[in-house]
Design a protein around this motif. Structure first.
Motif, PDB file in Angstrom:
ATOM      1  N   ALA A   1       6.781   5.236   6.657  1.00 29.54           N
ATOM      2  CA  ALA A   1       6.510   6.609   6.245  1.00 29.54           C
ATOM      3  C   ALA A   1       6.344   6.730   4.724  1.00 29.54           C
ATOM      4  O   ALA A   1       6.825   5.899   3.957  1.00 29.54           O
ATOM      5  N   GLY A   2       5.650   7.803   4.323  1.00 28.29           N
ATOM      6  CA  GLY A   2       5.552   8.130   2.907  1.00 28.29           C
ATOM      7  C   GLY A   2       4.157   8.072   2.331  1.00 28.29           C
ATOM      8  O   GLY A   2       3.920   8.517   1.207  1.00 28.29           O
ATOM      9  N   GLY A   3       3.219   7.502   3.078  1.00 25.16           N
ATOM     10  CA  GLY A   3       1.853   7.415   2.567  1.00 25.16           C
ATOM     11  C   GLY A   3       1.161   8.769   2.594  1.00 25.16           C
ATOM     12  O   GLY A   3       1.193   9.458   3.615  1.00 25.16           O
TER      13      GLY A   3
ATOM     14  N   GLY B   1      11.788 -12.408   3.662  1.00 22.00           N
ATOM     15  CA  GLY B   1      10.988 -13.487   3.087  1.00 22.00           C
ATOM     16  C   GLY B   1       9.487 -13.308   3.202  1.00 22.00           C
ATOM     17  O   GLY B   1       8.727 -14.166   2.734  1.00 22.00           O
ATOM     18  N   LYS B   2       9.060 -12.196   3.780  1.00 24.06           N
ATOM     19  CA  LYS B   2       7.637 -11.961   3.985  1.00 24.06           C
ATOM     20  C   LYS B   2       7.183 -10.726   3.202  1.00 24.06           C
ATOM     21  O   LYS B   2       7.970  -9.809   2.936  1.00 24.06           O
ATOM     22  N   ALA B   3       5.905 -10.701   2.852  1.00 24.17           N
ATOM     23  CA  ALA B   3       5.329  -9.544   2.174  1.00 24.17           C
ATOM     24  C   ALA B   3       5.195  -8.386   3.149  1.00 24.17           C
ATOM     25  O   ALA B   3       4.737  -8.566   4.286  1.00 24.17           O
ATOM     26  N   ALA B   4       5.588  -7.196   2.690  1.00 19.02           N
ATOM     27  CA  ALA B   4       5.469  -5.992   3.508  1.00 19.02           C
ATOM     28  C   ALA B   4       5.051  -4.845   2.598  1.00 19.02           C
ATOM     29  O   ALA B   4       5.249  -4.872   1.381  1.00 19.02           O
ATOM     30  N   LEU B   5       4.455  -3.837   3.199  1.00 15.72           N
ATOM     31  CA  LEU B   5       4.012  -2.676   2.442  1.00 15.72           C
ATOM     32  C   LEU B   5       5.156  -1.673   2.288  1.00 15.72           C
ATOM     33  O   LEU B   5       6.005  -1.541   3.183  1.00 15.72           O
ATOM     34  N   THR B   6       5.181  -0.955   1.172  1.00 14.85           N
ATOM     35  CA  THR B   6       6.188   0.088   0.981  1.00 14.85           C
ATOM     36  C   THR B   6       5.882   1.315   1.818  1.00 14.85           C
ATOM     37  O   THR B   6       6.782   2.027   2.261  1.00 14.85           O
ATOM     38  N   VAL B   7       4.582   1.601   2.018  1.00 13.38           N
ATOM     39  CA  VAL B   7       4.146   2.654   2.937  1.00 13.38           C
ATOM     40  C   VAL B   7       2.990   2.086   3.758  1.00 13.38           C
ATOM     41  O   VAL B   7       2.193   1.294   3.271  1.00 13.38           O
ATOM     42  N   SER B   8       2.921   2.482   5.016  1.00 10.84           N
ATOM     43  CA  SER B   8       1.853   1.981   5.887  1.00 10.84           C
ATOM     44  C   SER B   8       1.567   3.018   6.957  1.00 10.84           C
ATOM     45  O   SER B   8       2.474   3.344   7.741  1.00 10.84           O
ATOM     46  N   PRO B   9       0.356   3.629   6.950  1.00 11.33           N
ATOM     47  CA  PRO B   9      -0.742   3.346   6.032  1.00 11.33           C
ATOM     48  C   PRO B   9      -0.481   3.943   4.649  1.00 11.33           C
ATOM     49  O   PRO B   9       0.288   4.890   4.514  1.00 11.33           O
ATOM     50  N   GLY B  10      -1.162   3.368   3.664  1.00 10.37           N
ATOM     51  CA  GLY B  10      -1.030   3.859   2.299  1.00 10.37           C
ATOM     52  C   GLY B  10      -2.329   3.675   1.546  1.00 10.37           C
ATOM     53  O   GLY B  10      -3.319   3.156   2.085  1.00 10.37           O
ATOM     54  N   ARG B  11      -2.341   4.088   0.293  1.00 11.58           N
ATOM     55  CA  ARG B  11      -3.548   3.997  -0.531  1.00 11.58           C
ATOM     56  C   ARG B  11      -3.215   3.277  -1.841  1.00 11.58           C
ATOM     57  O   ARG B  11      -2.140   3.461  -2.415  1.00 11.58           O
TER      58      ARG B  11
END
Length: 609
Positions: free
Chosen positions: A414-416, A429-439
């Motif tokens: 949430a938050g995008g 240990g893996k890359a993740a998005l802070t918001v998804s979906p996001g811009r």
């Protein structure tokens, strides 16, 4: 990117105004007696008589234009001089429909020599030498029209155009014409004259404005489907020529790329805002079909992830193309697992009413896909702030993701929203998005009046794939290949380079967090695979444009002015590129056809994550 029709209608309005205003007068008004047409045309692109009044210029009428904002007739001197650089034809601009004149009339014309710039001086276009505010007398009628000059592969040089004069902002206007050395000089030396082409292959399909493109050089950068590929800034394709008609629009052929105009097509050679040098036909050849078929890609295998990008050209609920787009996605693209859609408009389309939501637009397409036999896609997107993302006024275009939930899951965070920037964090240990979906950095000036990249986190068979959907700044404002300024100015690159830098930086952040992260950046990049924009996206090895896995002759997703070129791309991070199972397909279903439902061809990537 604005639709072709909206941009073209706006440009036509400008052209109508510019008919009276975009005149280059290089000398103060004067008077010249006993001037021949070749004297008026001279040996450069600008008439030595520009701004002067001329009297009793004689010539035979070779064509009459009774439509549009540039009405008048062409005359040609039946007694040419010996200089190949001087044209023997000129356009007489009457403003309204010419009366009292017919093809074959020998006329005596008096008026003012003007240099008209189609599209206005800011367009960078070359000027067209005209006689304006004319008075004329018919001397005799029924004269033979001067024989048409043949334009063919032998007569058009391979070099396109000289570099402009650096002391004159790189303008080629004052340079002496060398028609045996440069293609654009050859065409300029025939401006206003009766010319002909024969048995020419169509390289740009008939458009809604009753025009098409042919090539007089059938072997020039040809592809297997009959087009001419634009593969570098130095390969402009000299054999391309636009064809219009002085006849009825109903009789104009509805041609696809790969068709042939057999026999002779002849008429005056014009120069206009949208195509540069244009044969305005009084005689059209007969269309022979090349039987071009729309392509179908392969279905992804069970362990393959299929990711696609498709510009659906200003789609909104009022459009009649939903079923056709759905059929294309299901049948031609074989229902990819993830589809990035560009140019999804809000629920009220071009109505400028503050509405930004696009759930009805996307929902209607999803329902149409189901009706066409496809999966019921789920979707994600971020609504833009009203009027901030460019495109058609009121339309609020944006990118959205479709995904098949039976094969792919979406990781929601949430938050995008329209103004919140997506970031990267490490989770187990893996890359993740802070918001998804996001811009990506949506308030950055690089994305002013342009679409912001949409980012989403997907999982396929337990493996995460981060997808960045893009629609970069359009090429609007760039000078054409036939510009008076050479090399051509590409002002729109500045913003695309800034956008590419931000996307590249974001991907590098992902890879810094997880070296072997799977990242895909795709969409309508609005630039070529050999462009500076692509190089910036690829810089530091963060991404690689997978269209370059295709043979050079198959790299195109768009046809513009007879050049088949890349605008849509799918770029992949190193971990995806290293896989030996990567398959890329530019699926040609639109750009080459006169009955296209979008001006872009979709792209599909299949790989095993």
């Amino acid at each position: 990117m604005p639709s072709k029709s909206s941009a073209r209608l706006a440009a036509l309005t400008v052209a109508a105004v510019c008919s009276a205003t975009s005149i280059v007068a290089l000398t103060s008004p004067a008077h010249a007696d006993s001037v021949r047409i070749h004297d008026i045309q001279g040996t450069t692109r600008i008439s030595p008589y520009a701004g002067q009044q001329v009297t009793d210029v004689t010539g035979v009428v070779t064509g009459i234009r009774t439509y549009g904002s540039s009405r008048g007739f062409w005359i040609q001197d039946p007694n040419p001089d010996a200089d190949p650089a001087t044209s023997e034809g000129v356009f007489v601009f009457t403003s309204s429909t010419p009366k009292g004149v017919a093809v074959g009339d020998l006329v005596s014309v008096s008026g003012t020599v003007s240099e008209f710039v189609p599209g206005g001086t800011s367009s960078g276009n070359q000027s067209l030498t005209e006689i304006t505010k004319p008075t004329f007398t018919v001397v005799s009628s029924g004269n033979p029209v001067p024989a048409a000059t043949v334009i063919d592969a032998k007569s058009v040089p391979n070099a396109y155009v000289p570099d402009g004069d650096t002391a004159a902002d790189n303008s080629i206007n004052a340079l002496p014409l060398r028609p045996s050395k440069y293609a654009l000089d050859r065409y300029e030396s025939l401006e206003g004259m009766n010319v002909q082409v024969s048995d020419t292959r169509v390289v740009g399909a008939t458009d809604p404005y009753t025009e098409l493109w042919v090539t007089v050089k059938p072997r020039e950068h040809a592809n297997r489907r009959g087009g001419t590929v634009y593969g570098s800034y130095d390969a402009q394709n000299t054999g391309r020529l636009q064809i219009q008609s002085l006849g009825s629009t109903a009789d104009f052929p509805k041609a696809n790329v790969g068709d042939t105009l057999t026999g002779t097509t002849s008429g005056p050679l014009d120069y206009n805002q949208f195509g540069g040098y244009t044969l305005v036909a009084s005689q059209l050849g007969t269309l022979k079909s090349g039987d071009l078929k729309r392509e179908t890609t392969e279905k992804q295998r069970r362990g393959e992830l299929a990711v696609a990008t498709y510009n659906v050209e200003n789609l909104d609920p009022s459009d009649a193309t939903f079923d056709a787009h759905a059929a294309a996605i299901v049948n031609n693209l074989r229902s990819p697992d993830i589809v990035s859609l560009e140019e999804i408009q809000d629920n009220t389309g071009s109505k400028n009413d503050g509405v930004v939501a696009a759930d009805q637009t996307v929902g209607k397409l999803i329902d149409a896909i189901v009706a066409a036999g496809g999966p019921r896609y789920d979707w994600r997107g971020v609504d833009p702030a009203d009027g901030t993302d460019g495109g058609e006024p009121g339309g609020n275009i944006r990118q959205v993701f479709l995904f098949n939930p039976e094969r792919v899951s979406f990781t929601d965070r949430a938050g995008g929203d329209a103004t919140t920037a997506v970031g990267v964090k490490k989770v187990r240990g893996k890359a993740a998005l802070t918001v998804s979906p996001g811009r990506i950095d949506p308030t950055n000036e690089a994305f002013a009046s342009s679409r912001k990249p949409l980012v989403g986190e997907f999982v396929f068979r337990g493996r995460t794939v981060i997808v960045v959907a893009n629609h970069f700044n359009s090429k609007g404002g760039d000078h054409s290949l036939t510009s008076q300024y050479q090399p051509v100015a590409r002002s729109s690159e500045t913003q695309r380079h800034q956008q590419a830098t931000l996307v590249n930086s974001f991907v590098k952040d992902v890879l810094a967090t997880e070296k072997n992260a799977r990242v895909i950046a795709l969409g309508d990049i609005n630039d070529f695979e050999f462009s500076g924009t692509a190089r910036i996206l690829e810089s530091g090895g963060a991404l690689w444009s997978a269209v370059k896995s295709l043979p050079r002759s198959e790299r195109y997703s768009y046809v513009y002015q007879g050049n088949s070129q890349v605008l849509d791309q799918i770029l992949v991070s190193p971990s995806i590129r290293r896989g030996c199972d990567l398959e890329y397909d530019s699926v040609h279903i639109n750009a080459e056809f006169n009955d296209q439902i979008s001006d872009h061809d979709p792209q599909v990537l299949r790989f095993k994550p």
